[in-house]
Scaffold this active site. Structure first.
Site: not given
Ligand code: GLY
Length: 256
Positions: A160, A247
């Site tokens: 991300h 996150c």
């Molecule tokens: N494991 C986090 C994601 O891939 O969204």
């Protein structure tokens, strides 16, 4: 008052999505303990923490940041770029509807909340393996009436945008410059992470404290030498699931 929505660690975390990391065994008990410590730290900064248990079967559900973009004016429900995570959003929507009017990113547009970095009224959106071009355009259309400037950033080499760059104050960003196109960040100061610590750029700012995941001592030194108060949180088991510190929470003003 700031509210932090978090989610319990799924018993299926070891079946999480992985894009740039090798699968390793995850100690679920330790993951849950580390997550509790994370929530305690949020609370110690005066945030109200609500730990949800609405998506426990979804392996990646602890990573609530990806389910939505929450701004003062509204919440935009994401449409995650992997099928296995799309149901998380459905269950998160009624929770966020208690606090904000809801809009949605609709297919074929995809967008993960982890690709969205807010710096004042600028919203940098990663064009990544999870967020597609239609997702960037859809977010820009939704936010235009509210005066936000949505700026697309090409992301490569990590999951991300916020794996590659996060804010440590209102005009300074901590970044791994190898993983994104930096030219749109002109006018903002970028502090590069240590070359030896490519995953160190995901910082969580609470009051005047910058938190990094444990294990990045050289980047801690870089920030400390520039006058930042830095602390670390051990999230080793969640890092195996390709997580950063941001996150695991959705943080926003409770009353708007
Ligand atoms: N494991 C986090 C994601 O891939 O969204």
């Amino acid at each position: 008052m700031l509210l932090a929505l978090t989610h319990i660690v799924s018993p299926n975390l070891d079946k999480c999505e992985l894009s740039h990391r090798e699968r390793q065994p995850i100690d679920l008990v330790l993951a849950a303990r580390q997550h509790t410590t994370y929530c305690d730290i949020l609370q110690s900064h005066g945030l109200e923490v609500i730990e949800l248990d609405i998506n426990r079967d979804y392996p990646d559900s602890v990573f609530v940041e990806d389910t939505a973009v929450v701004l003062d004016e509204l919440a935009v429900m994401a449409n995650p770029g992997v099928l296995s995570r799309q149901g998380e959003v459905t269950n998160m929507e009624p929770v966020l509807a208690r606090y904000r009017p809801i809009t949605r990113i609709q297919p074929p547009a995809t967008l993960d909340g982890g690709d969205v970095l807010l710096v004042g009224k600028k919203i940098f959106v990663g064009l990544s393996s999870r967020t597609n071009q239609a997702g960037v355009y859809a977010l820009a259309d939704i936010l235009k009436p509210f005066g936000y400037d949505v700026i697309q950033i090409a992301v490569t080499g990590c999951l991300h945008l916020k794996s590659a760059i996060t804010a440590v104050d209102n005009e300074t960003l901590l970044a791994n410059p190898d993983w994104f196109n930096h030219s749109p960040f002109t006018g903002l100061r970028i502090i590069p992470v240590s070359k030896e610590e490519p995953w160190a750029a995901n910082a969580l700012r609470l009051d005047d404290m910058v938190y990094l995941a444990a294990g990045f001592p050289k980047t801690v030194d870089i920030l400390t030498s520039q006058g930042y108060a830095v602390s670390t949180i051990d999230i080793s088991e969640l890092q195996k699931a390709e997580a950063g510190l941001t996150c695991s929470s959705l943080i926003f003003e409770k009353n708007r």
